[in-house]
Design an enzyme around this catalytic site. Structure first.
Site, PDB file in Angstrom:
ATOM      1  N   LYS A   1      -2.299  -2.264   7.935  1.00 26.85           N
ATOM      2  CA  LYS A   1      -3.436  -1.682   8.673  1.00 26.85           C
ATOM      3  C   LYS A   1      -3.444  -2.232  10.081  1.00 26.85           C
ATOM      4  O   LYS A   1      -2.990  -3.419  10.405  1.00 26.85           O
ATOM      5  CB  LYS A   1      -4.701  -1.997   7.849  1.00 26.85           C
ATOM      6  CG  LYS A   1      -4.723  -1.362   6.296  1.00 26.85           C
ATOM      7  CD  LYS A   1      -6.204  -1.718   6.031  1.00 26.85           C
ATOM      8  CE  LYS A   1      -6.447  -0.788   4.648  1.00 26.85           C
ATOM      9  NZ  LYS A   1      -7.850  -1.007   3.958  1.00 26.85           N
TER      10      LYS A   1
ATOM     11  N   HIS B   1      -1.956   2.403  -6.004  1.00 28.78           N
ATOM     12  CA  HIS B   1      -2.596   0.871  -5.699  1.00 28.78           C
ATOM     13  C   HIS B   1      -2.787   0.092  -6.839  1.00 28.78           C
ATOM     14  O   HIS B   1      -2.682  -1.213  -6.727  1.00 28.78           O
ATOM     15  CB  HIS B   1      -4.019   0.990  -5.226  1.00 28.78           C
ATOM     16  CG  HIS B   1      -4.504   0.488  -3.965  1.00 28.78           C
ATOM     17  ND1 HIS B   1      -3.673   0.496  -2.776  1.00 28.78           N
ATOM     18  CD2 HIS B   1      -5.351  -0.614  -3.730  1.00 28.78           C
ATOM     19  CE1 HIS B   1      -4.402  -0.184  -1.907  1.00 28.78           C
ATOM     20  NE2 HIS B   1      -5.214  -0.861  -2.250  1.00 28.78           N
TER      21      HIS B   1
ATOM     22  N   HIS C   1      -3.830  -9.242   3.844  1.00 29.90           N
ATOM     23  CA  HIS C   1      -5.346  -9.190   4.074  1.00 29.90           C
ATOM     24  C   HIS C   1      -5.779 -10.029   5.374  1.00 29.90           C
ATOM     25  O   HIS C   1      -5.228 -11.302   5.342  1.00 29.90           O
ATOM     26  CB  HIS C   1      -5.847  -9.707   2.913  1.00 29.90           C
ATOM     27  CG  HIS C   1      -5.793  -8.876   1.505  1.00 29.90           C
ATOM     28  ND1 HIS C   1      -5.976  -9.154   0.299  1.00 29.90           N
ATOM     29  CD2 HIS C   1      -5.814  -7.764   1.458  1.00 29.90           C
ATOM     30  CE1 HIS C   1      -5.934  -8.268  -0.568  1.00 29.90           C
ATOM     31  NE2 HIS C   1      -5.734  -7.097   0.234  1.00 29.90           N
TER      32      HIS C   1
ATOM     33  N   ARG D   1       0.945  -1.227  -0.064  1.00 30.48           N
ATOM     34  CA  ARG D   1      -0.133   0.014   0.049  1.00 30.48           C
ATOM     35  C   ARG D   1       0.783   1.239  -0.028  1.00 30.48           C
ATOM     36  O   ARG D   1       2.021   1.136   0.441  1.00 30.48           O
ATOM     37  CB  ARG D   1      -0.846   0.041   1.158  1.00 30.48           C
ATOM     38  CG  ARG D   1      -1.805  -1.040   1.415  1.00 30.48           C
ATOM     39  CD  ARG D   1      -2.511  -0.911   2.742  1.00 30.48           C
ATOM     40  NE  ARG D   1      -3.755  -2.259   2.955  1.00 30.48           N
ATOM     41  CZ  ARG D   1      -3.502  -3.329   3.527  1.00 30.48           C
ATOM     42  NH1 ARG D   1      -2.137  -3.348   4.274  1.00 30.48           N
ATOM     43  NH2 ARG D   1      -4.181  -4.375   3.741  1.00 30.48           N
TER      44      ARG D   1
ATOM     45  N   TYR E   1      -9.014 -11.278  -6.703  1.00 30.63           N
ATOM     46  CA  TYR E   1      -7.818 -11.423  -8.005  1.00 30.63           C
ATOM     47  C   TYR E   1      -8.261 -12.684  -8.651  1.00 30.63           C
ATOM     48  O   TYR E   1      -7.707 -12.654  -9.759  1.00 30.63           O
ATOM     49  CB  TYR E   1      -6.437 -11.481  -7.306  1.00 30.63           C
ATOM     50  CG  TYR E   1      -6.299 -10.147  -6.662  1.00 30.63           C
ATOM     51  CD1 TYR E   1      -6.135  -8.969  -7.483  1.00 30.63           C
ATOM     52  CD2 TYR E   1      -6.311 -10.000  -5.297  1.00 30.63           C
ATOM     53  CE1 TYR E   1      -5.761  -7.771  -6.714  1.00 30.63           C
ATOM     54  CE2 TYR E   1      -6.065  -8.777  -4.526  1.00 30.63           C
ATOM     55  CZ  TYR E   1      -5.725  -7.497  -5.523  1.00 30.63           C
ATOM     56  OH  TYR E   1      -5.311  -6.325  -4.865  1.00 30.63           O
TER      57      TYR E   1
ATOM     58  N   ARG F   1      -0.153  -2.733  -6.620  1.00 27.41           N
ATOM     59  CA  ARG F   1      -0.345  -3.616  -5.682  1.00 27.41           C
ATOM     60  C   ARG F   1      -1.344  -4.728  -6.462  1.00 27.41           C
ATOM     61  O   ARG F   1      -1.178  -5.995  -6.304  1.00 27.41           O
ATOM     62  CB  ARG F   1      -1.078  -2.931  -4.429  1.00 27.41           C
ATOM     63  CG  ARG F   1      -1.462  -4.005  -3.457  1.00 27.41           C
ATOM     64  CD  ARG F   1      -1.865  -3.176  -2.166  1.00 27.41           C
ATOM     65  NE  ARG F   1      -2.813  -3.903  -1.184  1.00 27.41           N
ATOM     66  CZ  ARG F   1      -2.226  -4.521  -0.135  1.00 27.41           C
ATOM     67  NH1 ARG F   1      -0.951  -4.875  -0.158  1.00 27.41           N
ATOM     68  NH2 ARG F   1      -3.318  -5.140   0.700  1.00 27.41           N
TER      69      ARG F   1
END
Length: 298
Positions: free
Chosen positions: A171, A242, A268, A147, A277, A245
């Site tokens: 995150k 992004h 994630h 990110r 994806y 990514r």
């Protein structure tokens, strides 16, 4: 947001117990403020609000042309808040339990081909300190699937080049180790020739990617340069950090990487987030068949 005891306590709960990042908490609070404003205009309390009031609130958002994706996020935040109020004993029943989120069509993220990424990198003038830094930034974004906030916060103490890894703060302040390619290591080392000669502002000494002013490079600056280089490369897609990514994950999946490994690399929390994806991969496969199958030739 005005001072409101349940809301303030909820904010502390998100920070201390759920460990969410400041950006995520700010988003929750902004959505919750919309509900607080709605309630104050109708003289409603958290103990007195009912499902029909929440449905009226969502109808108002719809009337204000708020997009379905934003409404769905707001509903998620509201449900989280009222769940907390039940846990805290403020209310006995959760009025948001039966709220239904709007149906959202699957929006596949923009992905660049390897050739497009190479074109962007080829458009960078690496004879300058700025160009050398920007090449290293884009190569690192793509090679590691970072990110943009993870990249701008990258520190020298996070680099383990001898082992072939970097440490990333993702995150919710969760750390993960991500493999880094020899190419990315080389490009960062090229940039460090200039970086080590730069006068850096106090507090930014450990930051890898710095601006011309000697402080950590901003996300906006990274956005700006990427769009400049994409334009110079003749790429008309909607480009931002992004995209690299997304491309990282898609290219790995196309070449047979395990989706659980990709989930780990991207940081994630849920596999469902990574599974988008697989849809990109199927979309790519379908397009390849349409373009090359003899029955589809006119």
């Amino acid at each position: 947001m005005q001072r409101n005891l349940p809301v303030e306590k909820y904010k502390r709960y998100l920070l201390l117990e759920r460990g969410l990042s400041s950006n995520t908490i700010d988003a929750y609070m902004a959505d919750l403020q919309k509900l607080v404003d709605f309630m104050e205009a109708r003289n409603l309390s958290f103990t007195g609000i009912r499902l029909q009031h929440l449905e009226e609130f969502l109808a108002e958002l719809h009337d204000n042309d708020i997009k379905a994706r934003s409404v769905a996020r707001t509903i998620s935040g509201i449900k989280s808040f009222f769940h907390y109020l039940v846990l805290d004993g403020v209310i006995e029943e959760n009025p948001s339990q039966l709220l239904e989120a709007p149906k959202i069509g699957l929006k596949l993220p923009v992905v660049l081909s390897i050739e497009e990424i190479d074109s962007i990198l080829d458009s960078i003038d690496v004879s300058t300190a700025e160009g050398t830094r920007n090449y290293a930034i884009i190569e690192t974004l793509y090679s590691c699937g970072l990110r943009v906030s993870e990249l701008t916060n990258l520190r020298f103490s996070d680099l383990f080049f001898d082992e072939g890894f970097i440490r990333v703060l993702g995150k919710g302040d969760k750390q993960r180790l991500v493999p880094i390619s020899e190419t990315a290591i080389q490009k960062i080392n090229n940039y460090l020739f200039y970086r080590q000669r730069q006068i850096v502002k106090k507090g930014s000494e450990d930051i890898v990617f710095t601006s011309s002013r000697g402080s950590a490079i901003s996300r906006i600056t990274v956005f700006y340069y990427i769009r400049q280089y994409a334009g110079a490369a003749g790429i008309n897609k909607e480009i931002g950090p992004h995209v690299f990514r997304h491309s990282f994950a898609t290219h790995l999946l196309e070449r047979g990487a395990n989706i659980r490994v990709i989930q780990e690399m991207l940081g994630h929390e849920k596999i469902t987030t990574t599974e988008i994806y697989t849809h990109i991969d199927r979309s790519f496969l379908r397009q390849e068949i349409i373009e090359h199958h003899p029955r589809n030739k006119k």
